[in-house]
Design a protein around this motif. Structure first.
Motif, PDB file in Angstrom:
ATOM      1  N   LYS A  63       0.834  -1.204   0.000  1.00  0.00           N
ATOM      2  CA  LYS A  63       0.000   0.000   0.000  1.00  0.00           C
ATOM      3  C   LYS A  63       0.870   1.257   0.000  1.00  0.00           C
ATOM      4  CE  LYS A  63      -4.165  -1.530   2.417  1.00  0.00           C
ATOM      5  NZ  LYS A  63      -4.951  -1.376   3.659  1.00  0.00           N
ATOM      6  N   LEU A  64       1.900   1.254   0.840  1.00  0.00           N
ATOM      7  CA  LEU A  64       2.791   2.411   0.909  1.00  0.00           C
ATOM      8  C   LEU A  64       3.534   2.611  -0.403  1.00  0.00           C
ATOM      9  CD1 LEU A  64       4.244   2.057   4.514  1.00  0.00           C
ATOM     10  CD2 LEU A  64       2.663   3.805   3.694  1.00  0.00           C
ATOM     11  N   ASN A  65       4.015   1.530  -0.995  1.00  0.00           N
ATOM     12  CA  ASN A  65       4.723   1.627  -2.270  1.00  0.00           C
ATOM     13  C   ASN A  65       3.807   2.102  -3.386  1.00  0.00           C
ATOM     14  OD1 ASN A  65       7.262   0.931  -1.332  1.00  0.00           O
ATOM     15  ND2 ASN A  65       6.877  -1.254  -1.588  1.00  0.00           N
ATOM     16  N   ASP A  66       2.564   1.614  -3.389  1.00  0.00           N
ATOM     17  CA  ASP A  66       1.597   2.064  -4.392  1.00  0.00           C
ATOM     18  C   ASP A  66       1.319   3.559  -4.251  1.00  0.00           C
ATOM     19  OD1 ASP A  66       1.472  -0.492  -5.384  1.00  0.00           O
ATOM     20  OD2 ASP A  66      -0.472  -0.977  -4.452  1.00  0.00           O
ATOM     21  N   ALA A  67       1.147   4.014  -3.003  1.00  0.00           N
ATOM     22  CA  ALA A  67       0.900   5.437  -2.763  1.00  0.00           C
ATOM     23  C   ALA A  67       2.104   6.271  -3.181  1.00  0.00           C
ATOM     24  CB  ALA A  67       0.571   5.679  -1.295  1.00  0.00           C
ATOM     25  N   LEU A  68       3.301   5.768  -2.900  1.00  0.00           N
ATOM     26  CA  LEU A  68       4.520   6.474  -3.295  1.00  0.00           C
ATOM     27  C   LEU A  68       4.632   6.552  -4.809  1.00  0.00           C
ATOM     28  CD1 LEU A  68       7.146   7.804  -2.360  1.00  0.00           C
ATOM     29  CD2 LEU A  68       8.200   5.551  -2.384  1.00  0.00           C
ATOM     30  N   ASN A  69       4.310   5.461  -5.503  1.00  0.00           N
ATOM     31  CA  ASN A  69       4.345   5.461  -6.961  1.00  0.00           C
ATOM     32  C   ASN A  69       3.331   6.438  -7.542  1.00  0.00           C
ATOM     33  OD1 ASN A  69       6.436   3.627  -7.148  1.00  0.00           O
ATOM     34  ND2 ASN A  69       5.071   1.859  -7.189  1.00  0.00           N
ATOM     35  N   MET A  70       2.153   6.523  -6.942  1.00  0.00           N
ATOM     36  CA  MET A  70       1.143   7.486  -7.406  1.00  0.00           C
ATOM     37  C   MET A  70       1.637   8.913  -7.224  1.00  0.00           C
ATOM     38  SD  MET A  70      -2.627   5.809  -6.506  1.00  0.00           S
ATOM     39  CE  MET A  70      -2.967   7.096  -5.402  1.00  0.00           C
ATOM     40  N   LEU A  71       2.300   9.180  -6.099  1.00  0.00           N
ATOM     41  CA  LEU A  71       2.852  10.520  -5.884  1.00  0.00           C
ATOM     42  C   LEU A  71       3.933  10.836  -6.907  1.00  0.00           C
ATOM     43  CD1 LEU A  71       3.128  10.763  -1.993  1.00  0.00           C
ATOM     44  CD2 LEU A  71       1.712  12.164  -3.502  1.00  0.00           C
ATOM     45  N   LYS A  72       4.776   9.857  -7.208  1.00  0.00           N
ATOM     46  CA  LYS A  72       5.825  10.065  -8.202  1.00  0.00           C
ATOM     47  C   LYS A  72       5.227  10.353  -9.570  1.00  0.00           C
ATOM     48  CE  LYS A  72       9.508   7.304  -6.115  1.00  0.00           C
ATOM     49  NZ  LYS A  72      10.314   6.075  -6.231  1.00  0.00           N
ATOM     50  N   GLU A  73       4.203   9.569  -9.934  1.00  0.00           N
ATOM     51  CA  GLU A  73       3.544   9.791 -11.231  1.00  0.00           C
ATOM     52  C   GLU A  73       2.897  11.165 -11.277  1.00  0.00           C
ATOM     53  OE1 GLU A  73       0.805   6.620 -11.984  1.00  0.00           O
ATOM     54  OE2 GLU A  73       2.375   5.098 -11.939  1.00  0.00           O
ATOM     55  N   LYS A  74       2.292  11.566 -10.204  1.00  0.00           N
ATOM     56  CA  LYS A  74       1.643  12.881 -10.138  1.00  0.00           C
ATOM     57  C   LYS A  74       2.673  13.996 -10.288  1.00  0.00           C
ATOM     58  CE  LYS A  74      -1.316  15.698  -7.216  1.00  0.00           C
ATOM     59  NZ  LYS A  74      -1.996  15.817  -5.944  1.00  0.00           N
ATOM     60  N   ASN A  75       3.831  13.834  -9.651  1.00  0.00           N
ATOM     61  CA  ASN A  75       4.894  14.837  -9.754  1.00  0.00           C
ATOM     62  C   ASN A  75       5.500  14.893 -11.152  1.00  0.00           C
ATOM     63  OD1 ASN A  75       4.663  15.788  -7.139  1.00  0.00           O
ATOM     64  ND2 ASN A  75       6.178  14.346  -6.328  1.00  0.00           N
ATOM     65  N   TYR A  76       5.592  13.728 -11.833  1.00  0.00           N
ATOM     66  CA  TYR A  76       6.127  13.718 -13.199  1.00  0.00           C
ATOM     67  C   TYR A  76       5.195  14.414 -14.168  1.00  0.00           C
ATOM     68  CZ  TYR A  76       9.830  10.468 -11.874  1.00  0.00           C
ATOM     69  OH  TYR A  76      10.924   9.887 -11.303  1.00  0.00           O
ATOM     70  N   LYS A  77       3.880  14.285 -13.918  1.00  0.00           N
ATOM     71  CA  LYS A  77       2.900  14.914 -14.797  1.00  0.00           C
ATOM     72  C   LYS A  77       2.913  16.444 -14.648  1.00  0.00           C
ATOM     73  CE  LYS A  77      -0.187  10.987 -15.106  1.00  0.00           C
ATOM     74  NZ  LYS A  77      -1.511  10.445 -14.793  1.00  0.00           N
ATOM     75  N   ASN A  78       3.218  16.903 -13.460  1.00  0.00           N
ATOM     76  CA  ASN A  78       3.258  18.365 -13.209  1.00  0.00           C
ATOM     77  C   ASN A  78       4.548  18.889 -13.712  1.00  0.00           C
ATOM     78  OD1 ASN A  78       0.779  18.316 -12.007  1.00  0.00           O
ATOM     79  ND2 ASN A  78       1.616  18.074  -9.965  1.00  0.00           N
TER      80      ASN A  78
END
Length: 156
Positions: free
Chosen positions: A141-156
């Protein structure tokens, strides 16, 4: 440090309450005959002695200290999770056997010790496996949340 102390006290109280509940149920269920086999049931189904409660609290304190050392990053930061659980449960088992001998929790008859050790081994294996599965699920769960944050930051 304050969070670890609060967590330690919380764990101690939760484990103590659970142990008292289990021994209350066992005291009622086993009745008068258990007093001949174990000092924990000295009063039969009349209740649990203060002496036994203090012994159980001391054992719980030992369990919580072992848990603090092995299941947090206070001492061992790089040990594998499974190794931590095996060491933790191994030391708890040794502590339990010491208390059982010192306070005559289990009769010296072999059949009682074998029954106890079999039950304890099965419950220990189940606890280790369940704890490991829960930790893996939380890590995912933590890794999935971290990956989502990384993807969100790459999109911005």
């Amino acid at each position: 440090m304050k969070n670890k102390l609060v967590s330690f006290i919380k764990d101690f109280l939760e484990i103590s309450a659970f142990i008292i509940l289990v021994f209350t149920i066992l005291t009622v269920a086993l009745g008068e005959g258990a007093g001949q086999v174990s000092s924990l049931f000295r009063l039969g189904n009349s209740g649990i002695s203060v002496e036994s409660l203090l012994q159980l609290f001391a054992w719980t304190l030992g369990v919580c200290l072992i848990k603090l050392v092995f299941l947090t990053d206070v001492v061992f930061k790089s040990l594998n999770g499974v190794v931590r659980y095996v060491l933790c449960f191994g030391l708890i088992t040794i502590l339990l056997v010491i208390f059982a001998f010192c306070f005559k929790w289990i009769s010296n008859e072999l059949k009682y010790w074998l029954t106890f050790l079999c039950c304890y081994a099965v419950s220990t294996v189940i606890s280790i496996v369940a704890s490991n599965l829960i930790n893996k699920k939380e890590d995912k769960k933590l890794n999935d949340a971290l990956n989502m944050l990384k993807e969100k930051n790459y999109k911005n």
